[in-house]
Design an enzyme around this catalytic site. Structure first.
Site, PDB file in Angstrom:
ATOM      1  N   ASP A   8       0.863  -1.190   0.000  1.00  0.00           N
ATOM      2  CA  ASP A   8       0.000   0.000   0.000  1.00  0.00           C
ATOM      3  C   ASP A   8       0.897   1.237   0.000  1.00  0.00           C
ATOM      4  O   ASP A   8       1.732   1.409   0.885  1.00  0.00           O
ATOM      5  CB  ASP A   8      -0.889  -0.027   1.249  1.00  0.00           C
ATOM      6  CG  ASP A   8      -1.954   1.062   1.227  1.00  0.00           C
ATOM      7  OD1 ASP A   8      -3.044   0.809   1.741  1.00  0.00           O
ATOM      8  OD2 ASP A   8      -1.690   2.155   0.704  1.00  0.00           O
ATOM      9  N   ASP A 103      -3.460   2.276  -5.604  1.00  0.00           N
ATOM     10  CA  ASP A 103      -2.199   2.269  -4.844  1.00  0.00           C
ATOM     11  C   ASP A 103      -1.998   1.029  -3.977  1.00  0.00           C
ATOM     12  O   ASP A 103      -1.126   1.021  -3.120  1.00  0.00           O
ATOM     13  CB  ASP A 103      -2.092   3.540  -3.986  1.00  0.00           C
ATOM     14  CG  ASP A 103      -2.741   3.403  -2.612  1.00  0.00           C
ATOM     15  OD1 ASP A 103      -3.805   2.774  -2.529  1.00  0.00           O
ATOM     16  OD2 ASP A 103      -2.170   3.917  -1.644  1.00  0.00           O
ATOM     17  N   GLU A 104      -2.763  -0.012  -4.221  1.00  0.00           N
ATOM     18  CA  GLU A 104      -2.739  -1.170  -3.318  1.00  0.00           C
ATOM     19  C   GLU A 104      -2.869  -2.464  -4.102  1.00  0.00           C
ATOM     20  O   GLU A 104      -3.645  -2.526  -5.052  1.00  0.00           O
ATOM     21  CB  GLU A 104      -4.016  -1.114  -2.515  1.00  0.00           C
ATOM     22  CG  GLU A 104      -4.024  -0.867  -1.132  1.00  0.00           C
ATOM     23  CD  GLU A 104      -5.417  -1.013  -0.568  1.00  0.00           C
ATOM     24  OE1 GLU A 104      -5.618  -1.940   0.182  1.00  0.00           O
ATOM     25  OE2 GLU A 104      -6.284  -0.166  -0.885  1.00  0.00           O
TER      26      GLU A 104
HETATM   27  P1  TTP Z   1      -5.301   5.052   0.775  1.00  0.00           P
HETATM   28  O1  TTP Z   1      -4.282   3.983   0.528  1.00  0.00           O
HETATM   29  O2  TTP Z   1      -6.485   4.719   1.606  1.00  0.00           O
HETATM   30  O3  TTP Z   1      -4.620   6.310   1.468  1.00  0.00           O
HETATM   31  P2  TTP Z   1      -3.213   6.982   1.193  1.00  0.00           P
HETATM   32  O4  TTP Z   1      -2.381   6.159   0.262  1.00  0.00           O
HETATM   33  O5  TTP Z   1      -3.444   8.383   0.771  1.00  0.00           O
HETATM   34  O6  TTP Z   1      -2.576   7.003   2.643  1.00  0.00           O
HETATM   35  P3  TTP Z   1      -1.951   5.808   3.487  1.00  0.00           P
HETATM   36  O7  TTP Z   1      -0.526   6.197   3.708  1.00  0.00           O
HETATM   37  O8  TTP Z   1      -2.747   5.783   4.761  1.00  0.00           O
HETATM   38  O9  TTP Z   1      -2.117   4.551   2.665  1.00  0.00           O
HETATM   39  O10 TTP Z   1      -5.855   5.590  -0.601  1.00  0.00           O
HETATM   40  C1  TTP Z   1      -5.053   5.719  -1.763  1.00  0.00           C
HETATM   41  C2  TTP Z   1      -5.449   6.936  -2.567  1.00  0.00           C
HETATM   42  O11 TTP Z   1      -6.825   6.870  -2.914  1.00  0.00           O
HETATM   43  C3  TTP Z   1      -5.270   8.228  -1.818  1.00  0.00           C
HETATM   44  O12 TTP Z   1      -3.955   8.746  -1.942  1.00  0.00           O
HETATM   45  C4  TTP Z   1      -6.308   9.115  -2.440  1.00  0.00           C
HETATM   46  C5  TTP Z   1      -7.418   8.179  -2.866  1.00  0.00           C
HETATM   47  N1  TTP Z   1      -8.524   8.236  -1.906  1.00  0.00           N
HETATM   48  C6  TTP Z   1      -9.579   9.114  -2.153  1.00  0.00           C
HETATM   49  O13 TTP Z   1      -9.601   9.797  -3.183  1.00  0.00           O
HETATM   50  N2  TTP Z   1     -10.602   9.187  -1.225  1.00  0.00           N
HETATM   51  C7  TTP Z   1     -10.622   8.455  -0.076  1.00  0.00           C
HETATM   52  O14 TTP Z   1     -11.552   8.557   0.739  1.00  0.00           O
HETATM   53  C8  TTP Z   1      -9.527   7.550   0.164  1.00  0.00           C
HETATM   54  C9  TTP Z   1      -9.495   6.718   1.420  1.00  0.00           C
HETATM   55  C10 TTP Z   1      -8.522   7.483  -0.766  1.00  0.00           C
HETATM   56 MG    MG Z   2      -2.169   4.080   0.516  1.00  0.00          MG
END
Ligand code: TTP
Ligand code: MG
Length: 351
Positions: A8, A103-104
């Site tokens: 992730d 991103d995962e």
């Molecule tokens: P996430 O992996 O949930 O969050 P992140 O990568 O920003 O942070 P973390 O370090 O906690 O993993 O989500 C990935 C991307 O998806 C995030 O950068 C932006 C998008 N996203 C949205 O647009 N809306 C949302 O509510 C979420 C959770 C994510």
């Molecule tokens: Mg993330």
């Protein structure tokens, strides 16, 4: 015993912006909607998180918490390009890659011979390669299944690795809060708490019948996950044949009109999920499933190339009649997707 890695990216959209503009690296930034038009935050960097700013928070609220927050509209094309790059990296290690979002992803590296088959070293190499080639940091979890790998990747975020070897699983899940199980949201979590259930180990002490009465078919998931069991395979996008959502009611539904109300909710959920999987163009059929009070079930499908609510309403009506007055304990709707060859012809590919 399988070896699953969950990767992730850290504050993904924000990380791309920080990479491309050094001025953003040490100050709080957020990607998202405007301050005036009821926008919401997509994500923010870690300096902004220190102020309590979070994904999905209204922009106005984020600015109250952190007045100096820099708001960036965001460029989806850049994030998609970074996503394509990391997905290509995953495929160098195994073809068993299941992307969950931009991103995962889950990787099943059970049969990967690199690094003498050490999933830990493979995960470290993936993180290193992602950073070298994209300038972005990723966190990784290594565990014997998808459920635990996903929890593990969150343990040492950002830019961290957490390995949960099989012999540590039992002790790890003992203390794990039930709300870490995917599917346990706010509501379920509250219902569990009312029964005095907070941690995975609490599930052991509950009568099976009570769990089934309270949570329907989800009881099985609760029991398995709370023991650290998850047999779901890593499914590559190419193998995905359908996307489905369903709901088991706490009290069986007697009236078609009740079913219709639920259909609306399920439709919204399925629509959202199809979009998230970028599968809108791959729909081949739509269908409905009902399970009756006596556990008999029926399915009706129609060839169709898009999600269509009136058609689902019709199918619900037909399926309901098949019950001949029996109450309904579950309603599910799904879309069938084109088979892998057809998808390939459409140029559908992550690698
Ligand atoms: P996430 O992996 O949930 O969050 P992140 O990568 O920003 O942070 P973390 O370090 O906690 O993993 O989500 C990935 C991307 O998806 C995030 O950068 C932006 C998008 N996203 C949205 O647009 N809306 C949302 O509510 C979420 C959770 C994510
Ligand atoms: Mg993330």
């Amino acid at each position: 015993m399988r070896k699953i890695i969950h990767i992730d990216m850290d504050c993904f959209f924000a990380a791309v912006e920080m990479r491309d503009n050094p001025a953003y690296r040490t100050v709080p930034i957020a990607i998202g909607g405007s301050r005036t038009e009821r926008g919401v935050i997509s994500t923010c960097n870690y300096p902004a998180r220190a102020f309590g700013v979070r994904s999905a928070m209204p922009t106005a609220q984020a600015l109250k918490l952190c007045p100096q927050l820099i708001l960036i509209a965001g460029q989806m094309e850049k994030y998609k390009a970074a996503s394509t790059a990391i997905q290509a990296i995953f495929h160098r290690y195994t073809s068993l890659v299941e992307p969950l979002s931009l991103d995962e992803a889950y990787l099943d590296v059970s049969d990967c011979a690199l690094f003498s088959g050490s999933a830990t070293l493979i995960a470290e190499d993936i993180r290193r390669t992602i950073y070298a080639e994209t300038g972005l940091t990723a966190s990784a979890g290594v565990a014997p299944n998808k459920f635990l790998a996903k929890i593990a990747s969150d343990e040492n975020k950002p830019n961290g690795l957490f390995v949960l070897p099989p012999d540590k699983v039992a002790a790890f899940v003992e203390k794990l809060p039930l709300r870490k199980i995917s599917g346990v949201g706010q509501k379920t979590s509250e219902r569990l708490a009312k029964l005095g259930l907070h941690l995975c180990r609490d599930i052991k002490s509950v009568e099976l019948q009570l769990l089934i009465r309270e949570f329907g078919s989800y009881a099985e998931v609760l029991i398995e996950r709370s023991q650290g069991i998850d047999n779901r395979p890593v499914e590559t996008e190419r193998e995905r044949k359908s996307i489905a959502v369903e709901h088991t009611f706490s009290t069986d539904l007697k009236l078609l009109s009740q079913g219709q109300q639920w259909l609306q909710q399920l439709y919204t959920k399925l629509h959202h999920r199809v979009q998230r999987c970028e599968a809108t163009d791959q729909i081949q059929k739509i269908g409905i499933k009902l399970k009756f009070q006596d556990f008999h079930q029926t399915t009706i499908e129609r060839q169709h190339h898009e999600l269509n609510f009136p058609m689902l309403e019709q199918l619900l009506d037909q399926a309901w009649q098949r019950g001949e007055g029996k109450a309904v304990r579950l309603v599910g709707i799904h879309v069938g997707l084109k088979n892998p060859q057809q998808q390939a012809q459409l140029g559908f590919s992550w690698d």
